[in-house]
Design a protein around this motif. Structure first.
Motif, PDB file in Angstrom:
ATOM      1  N   UNK A   1      39.826 -28.926 -23.480  1.00  0.00           N
ATOM      2  CA  UNK A   1      40.795 -27.882 -23.130  1.00  0.00           C
ATOM      3  C   UNK A   1      42.221 -28.334 -23.438  1.00  0.00           C
ATOM      4  N   UNK A   2      42.522 -29.589 -23.138  1.00  0.00           N
ATOM      5  CA  UNK A   2      43.850 -30.115 -23.437  1.00  0.00           C
ATOM      6  C   UNK A   2      44.100 -30.119 -24.943  1.00  0.00           C
ATOM      7  N   UNK A   3      43.089 -30.531 -25.707  1.00  0.00           N
ATOM      8  CA  UNK A   3      43.220 -30.536 -27.162  1.00  0.00           C
ATOM      9  C   UNK A   3      43.381 -29.139 -27.725  1.00  0.00           C
ATOM     10  N   UNK A   4      42.660 -28.173 -27.147  1.00  0.00           N
ATOM     11  CA  UNK A   4      42.756 -26.794 -27.614  1.00  0.00           C
ATOM     12  C   UNK A   4      44.168 -26.248 -27.386  1.00  0.00           C
ATOM     13  N   UNK A   5      44.739 -26.580 -26.256  1.00  0.00           N
ATOM     14  CA  UNK A   5      46.098 -26.122 -25.976  1.00  0.00           C
ATOM     15  C   UNK A   5      47.102 -26.755 -26.935  1.00  0.00           C
ATOM     16  N   UNK A   6      46.929 -28.042 -27.194  1.00  0.00           N
ATOM     17  CA  UNK A   6      47.833 -28.735 -28.116  1.00  0.00           C
ATOM     18  C   UNK A   6      47.734 -28.134 -29.507  1.00  0.00           C
ATOM     19  N   UNK A   7      46.519 -27.869 -29.971  1.00  0.00           N
ATOM     20  CA  UNK A   7      46.320 -27.355 -31.317  1.00  0.00           C
ATOM     21  C   UNK A   7      46.749 -25.918 -31.523  1.00  0.00           C
ATOM     22  N   UNK A   8      46.800 -25.137 -30.457  1.00  0.00           N
ATOM     23  CA  UNK A   8      47.163 -23.719 -30.580  1.00  0.00           C
ATOM     24  C   UNK A   8      48.564 -23.417 -30.075  1.00  0.00           C
ATOM     25  N   UNK A   9      49.290 -24.439 -29.676  1.00  0.00           N
ATOM     26  CA  UNK A   9      50.649 -24.230 -29.210  1.00  0.00           C
ATOM     27  C   UNK A   9      50.727 -23.481 -27.897  1.00  0.00           C
ATOM     28  N   UNK A  10      49.717 -23.634 -27.071  1.00  0.00           N
ATOM     29  CA  UNK A  10      49.682 -22.963 -25.772  1.00  0.00           C
ATOM     30  C   UNK A  10      49.727 -24.001 -24.658  1.00  0.00           C
ATOM     31  N   UNK A  11      49.806 -23.519 -23.450  1.00  0.00           N
ATOM     32  CA  UNK A  11      49.738 -24.388 -22.282  1.00  0.00           C
ATOM     33  C   UNK A  11      48.441 -24.109 -21.534  1.00  0.00           C
ATOM     34  N   UNK A  12      47.904 -25.133 -20.890  1.00  0.00           N
ATOM     35  CA  UNK A  12      46.629 -24.983 -20.186  1.00  0.00           C
ATOM     36  C   UNK A  12      46.723 -25.589 -18.803  1.00  0.00           C
TER      37      UNK A  12
END
Length: 473
Positions: A292-303
């Motif tokens: 989840x942390x990686x997904x947020x980093x890769x999509x420019x979002x916050x999680x």
């Protein structure tokens, strides 16, 4: 020779007394079948989801209060959790009861898929669960009172078993610390009291925050929270190849945006992790949070994520299970009327079962260790705290899976009520046996200590979070 004669006389007398006790319990509960059936069907009609079971909890509280139980409401910081106690002194025998429904499974009590127009339904039969446990507790109370026996019977009103881990908060609060043995049951399509396990479980809602923009005119100005969810899901699905084959990961996207032409600035996905060992669950869950942390980093979002539930695996106690099995055999299974047979055969047909049979409902399954198991229950945390035994009874047509519209339908008929009374009788008899045989309690406690280890320290998987009272909203 005289010693042998005395022993034979004693055994004969004990057998007569035991038979009289059993007959009285069974006849008393038979006489109140319609009374408890009405209560169960009221809760079936309420169909309240986890931590929202206000009417259901109130009805069971009133039923127990009318029988002289002392009610403690809103225990462990949960408005719909309660205890009901009668008697004094040792032993303290606990009986667990549940009453939450499942979302999205509204169904009428008919043998075809037909929505009742509600937001939830009792697809796991907890309306029967809570009522049968209440009936058993009342019957044990009557026995204690009539026979002037010391001891305490305590009913636990346990909300939000379906994903809310309600019992974990009760255990964490220390409400089981003085209990000598705990008894429970669950609706099913068969009658058994076999020692079986259940999977440890940890769940959370992962929330992604992005930037909204016009998806056609200015997509470069947006950052999609849904992209974050989908990237997370993709990575977790790839991770499945690299986890133990008997582990389970489930998820559902609970919020993916509102309109295709708007880049969603919020999205949410709800995850479960299960395994037979809680340590493995924690390891897999940590890897999912990294995804989840990686997904947020890769999509420019916050999680951020909110822990929703966490339960230990179930620790069976064979000492208690054997006692419960003996009583289940005495009670027997469910007998269908001709009308119920017709209903049952229609349900079997709807399930697509070839050569289906209703006979399983009338029989008791052979005693054996059931392993592995693939479900989860917050009874697991209770079972690591106090010796615990459970059973199931045929409240559904044989072949019916839990969490199905067919389970809701049968639970709204007398088929469900009949199976419920099998459980009430078996639990009542088992609890009374424990009052009469304190040595069995000592044996059960020794078994628990051996299985969990002398250095065991209870640490709830959901940590110190407060009850997730709005997890169904």
């Amino acid at each position: 020779m005289k010693k042998v004669q005395h022993l034979l006389c004693f055994l004969l007398f004990s057998g007569i007394v035991f038979a009289q006790k059993t007959d009285k319990i069974l006849s008393d509960l038979n006489a109140k079948k319609d009374f408890y059936g009405t209560i169960a069907q009221q809760i079936w009609s309420f169909a309240e989801m986890g931590f929202q079971e206000e009417k259901s909890a109130a009805l069971l509280q009133q039923t127990l209060s009318n029988e002289g139980f002392k009610i403690s409401k809103s225990v462990a910081g949960i408005p719909t959790a309660f205890t009901a106690e009668y008697g004094e002194g040792l032993p303290v025998i606990g009986i667990l009861g549940e009453y939450d429904a499942l979302p999205g499974l509204s169904q009428e009590a008919v043998a075809e898929k037909k929505s009742a127009g509600k937001s939830a339904g009792h697809a796991c039969g907890h309306h029967l669960f809570g009522t049968a446990s209440t009936a058993a507790a009342i019957e044990v109370k009557n026995w204690l009172k009539t026979n002037h026996k010391k001891g305490t019977i305590r009913f636990y009103g346990c909300p939000a078993e379906e994903g809310g881990s309600g019992k974990v908060y009760l255990v964490r609060e220390g409400l089981f610390n003085d209990v000598d043995a705990a008894l429970h049951w669950h609706p099913s399509d068969a009658n058994d009291a076999n020692p079986g396990s259940a999977l440890a479980n940890k769940s959370a809602k992962f929330r992604f925050y992005g930037i909204a923009s016009h998806a056609g005119m200015a997509p470069e100005k947006g950052r999609s929270a849904l992209d974050g969810v989908e990237a997370m899901d993709m990575m977790v699905n790839m991770m499945r190849e690299h986890i133990p084959s008997d582990a389970r990961i489930h998820y559902v996207i609970t919020n993916g945006g509102k309109a295709p032409n708007v880049v969603p600035d919020f999205a949410e996905v709800y995850y479960y992790v299960r395994h037979s060992n809680r340590k493995t669950v924690l390891e897999i869950f940590d890897r999912i949070t990294k995804a989840a942390e990686g997904a947020a980093l890769g999509t420019g979002t916050k999680m951020e994520y909110e822990l929703i539930g966490g339960t230990h695996e179930l620790l069976p106690n064979t000492t208690l299970q054997k006692m419960m099995y003996v009583n289940l055999v005495k009670v027997g299974g469910v007998t269908y009327t001709q009308e119920e047979k017709e209903f049952g055969n229609q349900i079997i047909q709807s399930l697509g079962i070839e050569n289906g049979s209703l006979e399983k409902a009338s029989s008791i399954q052979p005693y054996k260790i059931i392993d592995p198991s693939f479900g989860s229950t917050d009874v697991g945390d209770v079972s690591f705290t106090v010796p615990t035994a459970g059973m199931s009874s045929a409240t559904w047509v044989p072949g019916t899976p839990a969490h199905s519209w067919q389970a809701v339908a049968a639970g709204g008929t007398d088929i469900g009520n009949k199976g419920m009374m099998v459980a009430a009788k078996t639990i009542a008899l088992t609890a009374i046996d424990l009052f009469l045989n304190p040595t069995q309690i000592l044996k059960a406690k020794a078994e628990l200590e051996e299985k969990r280890g002398k250095d065991f320290k209870y640490i709830p998987l959901l940590g110190d979070r407060k009850p997730a009272l709005d997890y169904r909203k």
